[in-house]
Design a protein around this motif. Structure first.
Motif, PDB file in Angstrom:
ATOM      1  N   ARG A   1       0.870  -1.181   0.000  1.00 54.81           N
ATOM      2  CA  ARG A   1       0.000   0.000   0.000  1.00 54.81           C
ATOM      3  C   ARG A   1       0.902   1.224   0.000  1.00 54.81           C
ATOM      4  O   ARG A   1       1.643   1.462   0.959  1.00 54.81           O
TER       5      ARG A   1
ATOM      6  N   THR B   1       1.563   5.217  -0.181  1.00 55.13           N
ATOM      7  CA  THR B   1       1.054   6.567   0.053  1.00 55.13           C
ATOM      8  C   THR B   1       2.244   7.511  -0.068  1.00 55.13           C
ATOM      9  O   THR B   1       3.348   7.109  -0.425  1.00 55.13           O
ATOM     10  N   ASP B   2       2.027   8.774   0.215  1.00 55.26           N
ATOM     11  CA  ASP B   2       3.149   9.714   0.208  1.00 55.26           C
ATOM     12  C   ASP B   2       4.239   9.213   1.149  1.00 55.26           C
ATOM     13  O   ASP B   2       3.986   8.904   2.314  1.00 55.26           O
TER      14      ASP B   2
ATOM     15  N   CYS C   1      -1.578  -3.680 -10.342  1.00 62.06           N
ATOM     16  CA  CYS C   1      -2.216  -2.614  -9.568  1.00 62.06           C
ATOM     17  C   CYS C   1      -3.676  -2.980  -9.322  1.00 62.06           C
ATOM     18  O   CYS C   1      -4.387  -3.375 -10.244  1.00 62.06           O
TER      19      CYS C   1
ATOM     20  N   GLY D   1      -5.967   2.740  -6.852  1.00 57.03           N
ATOM     21  CA  GLY D   1      -5.209   3.966  -7.025  1.00 57.03           C
ATOM     22  C   GLY D   1      -4.427   3.975  -8.320  1.00 57.03           C
ATOM     23  O   GLY D   1      -4.746   3.284  -9.283  1.00 57.03           O
ATOM     24  N   CYS D   2      -3.371   4.782  -8.326  1.00 55.38           N
ATOM     25  CA  CYS D   2      -2.487   4.870  -9.494  1.00 55.38           C
ATOM     26  C   CYS D   2      -1.053   4.823  -9.000  1.00 55.38           C
ATOM     27  O   CYS D   2      -0.676   5.573  -8.087  1.00 55.38           O
TER      28      CYS D   2
ATOM     29  N   ALA E   1       2.990   6.099  -5.273  1.00 55.36           N
ATOM     30  CA  ALA E   1       1.603   6.469  -5.545  1.00 55.36           C
ATOM     31  C   ALA E   1       1.552   7.843  -6.190  1.00 55.36           C
ATOM     32  O   ALA E   1       2.419   8.699  -5.962  1.00 55.36           O
ATOM     33  N   ALA E   2       0.519   8.058  -7.004  1.00 59.10           N
ATOM     34  CA  ALA E   2       0.296   9.396  -7.542  1.00 59.10           C
ATOM     35  C   ALA E   2       0.035  10.355  -6.385  1.00 59.10           C
ATOM     36  O   ALA E   2      -0.481   9.945  -5.337  1.00 59.10           O
TER      37      ALA E   2
ATOM     38  N   GLY F   1      -1.311  12.497  -3.572  1.00 60.31           N
ATOM     39  CA  GLY F   1      -2.616  12.551  -2.926  1.00 60.31           C
ATOM     40  C   GLY F   1      -3.411  11.269  -2.994  1.00 60.31           C
ATOM     41  O   GLY F   1      -4.556  11.218  -2.511  1.00 60.31           O
ATOM     42  N   GLU F   2      -2.843  10.193  -3.555  1.00 54.26           N
ATOM     43  CA  GLU F   2      -3.565   8.928  -3.696  1.00 54.26           C
ATOM     44  C   GLU F   2      -2.904   7.834  -2.863  1.00 54.26           C
ATOM     45  O   GLU F   2      -1.742   7.937  -2.462  1.00 54.26           O
ATOM     46  N   THR F   3      -3.674   6.769  -2.635  1.00 57.32           N
ATOM     47  CA  THR F   3      -3.148   5.528  -2.088  1.00 57.32           C
ATOM     48  C   THR F   3      -3.247   4.461  -3.170  1.00 57.32           C
ATOM     49  O   THR F   3      -4.321   4.266  -3.741  1.00 57.32           O
ATOM     50  N   ALA F   4      -2.154   3.822  -3.470  1.00 63.65           N
ATOM     51  CA  ALA F   4      -2.136   2.787  -4.485  1.00 63.65           C
ATOM     52  C   ALA F   4      -1.891   1.433  -3.826  1.00 63.65           C
ATOM     53  O   ALA F   4      -1.194   1.356  -2.802  1.00 63.65           O
TER      54      ALA F   4
END
Length: 393
Positions: free
Chosen positions: A330, A332-333, A349, A352-353, A380-381, A383-386
């Protein structure tokens, strides 16, 4: 690293919504979408551009697989990654061990049974251990329930109590072999009468204050008898663990373990095989003697896959096999997945992205990473969670 185009399989038990909603394609789909294959199995190889992955690997096995994996797995990709979407129950089934698969494949070749013949049990000489990781709520039947619990269940279901004499908790494997082979071999008239009696009793059990696990078994039995009237697979289901997986939970099924997936969306990773021995809940070929020959009749008290958690963003599935290794990430930033291996890998995937430089994966998309590829890092892109599944040899 290149995009890997999955091969869509439209089996009747598939869902018209689960894969479509994950991938962002029109839902409901025009036909059931059952599986999306990411791999090199010759029945439905994925593609990179216009080239099938099995042909790419065959052209230069060491570049694709690395020297270690090429030597260990006979120049073949040893795993197959799938998105599996069950809208209806799959068949009751089991898969052979490596030795059983080699012998069965050679035997059916010698008998002249064509690979496309519906009577064919062994499509390749490979075993098929498999892992399923739930992406939605996922229900399955998995492995033989402990005999003591099945005794309790049969005492509560009309018609089945007569078979309790075959069950001895002190000899579980012998008991389960005897009971399973008896039930699956019942003459049609006797089987229909037994299913009708058990169904009437199951309706009463569902309305009672019985233990929750027995109520769930009774409900599933009724659903199976409605979907497959008179099918012996419904009786076989009464012997199996009923498992409900929350997203992220997983099952591991080794050779010979009887199972059936009932509903839900998941990531399935297996050895590169399409060998299936069926015991019911299907219109396809059922070979009872061959199924019994490969079955493992040991009790399976807990079929859940063991996991370890190397970090807050990673879960590793600890499996007793060499054909594949699976981790879920997972992102995230501030978190990343670094891919740097000496063998082939597939990155899938599921939310998210995820990006690696200009390379981006959306849900339902996968990347092929050959052994010769340099290290890559996925994030992750903004602001997203991939969510990524990383599968390697």
């Amino acid at each position: 690293m290149q995009y890997l185009e999955g091969a869509l399989r439209a089996y009747p038990w598939g869902s018209r919504t689960l894969l479509a909603e994950l991938r962002g394609t029109p839902a409901p789909a025009q036909r059931p979408e059952a599986e999306l294959w990411f791999g090199a199995h010759p029945a439905a190889p994925s593609r990179i551009g216009e080239q099938p992955l099995d042909a790419i690997i065959a052209a230069d096995p060491e570049a694709a697989l690395g020297a270690r994996a090429a030597a260990a797995f006979d120049n073949q990709l040893p795993f197959l990654v799938k998105l599996l979407a069950a809208g209806e129950p799959l068949s009751i089934q089991a898969h052979p061990s490596a030795a059983q698969a080699r012998e069965g494949f050679a035997r059916e070749n010698a008998e002249g049974i064509a690979l496309g013949d519906p009577r064919r049990n062994y499509k390749d000489p490979n075993p098929k251990p498999e892992l399923i990781v739930a992406l939605t709520e996922f229900k399955a039947l998995a492995g033989f329930r402990p005999v003591a619990e099945t005794l309790e269940l049969f005492a509560a279901l009309g018609g089945l109590e007569r078979y309790t004499c075959m069950l001895d908790p002190a000899q579980p494997e012998e008991s389960l072999r005897a009971l399973f082979t008896t039930l699956i071999s019942l003459p049609t008239t006797l089987r229909a009468r037994l299913i009708a009696d058990a169904a009437a009793s199951a309706r009463e059990l569902v309305a009672s204050d019985a233990d929750a696990w027995m109520v769930e078994v009774a409900q599933t039995f009724l659903q199976l008898t409605e979907r497959y009237p008179g099918d012996v697979g419904a009786l076989a289901a009464l012997l199996l663990n009923h498992v409900s997986l929350a997203p992220g939970d997983a099952l591991y099924l080794d050779a010979g373990q009887l199972h059936a997936y009932l509903s839900g969306l998941g990531v399935e990773v297996m050895a590169n095989s399409d060998n299936v021995l069926r015991g019911g809940l299907t219109s396809k070929h059922v070979d009872v003697p061959e199924l019994v020959r490969v079955l493992d009749f040991a009790e399976l008290a807990d079929p859940h896959a063991p996991v370890s958690v190397p970090s807050a963003s990673e879960v590793a599935f600890d499996l007793p096999i060499d054909a594949f290794h699976v981790t879920r990430h997972r992102l995230t930033d501030g978190t990343a997945l670094t891919v740097d291996v000496d063998g082939p890998a597939v990155v899938l995937c599921t939310a998210g992205c995820a990006r690696s430089g200009e390379f981006a994966l959306a849900p339902g998309q996968a990347a092929w990473i050959p052994a010769t590829d340099p290290a890559a890092e996925f994030t992750a892109a903004p602001g997203e969670t991939a969510e990524l599944f990383f599968v390697r040899a």
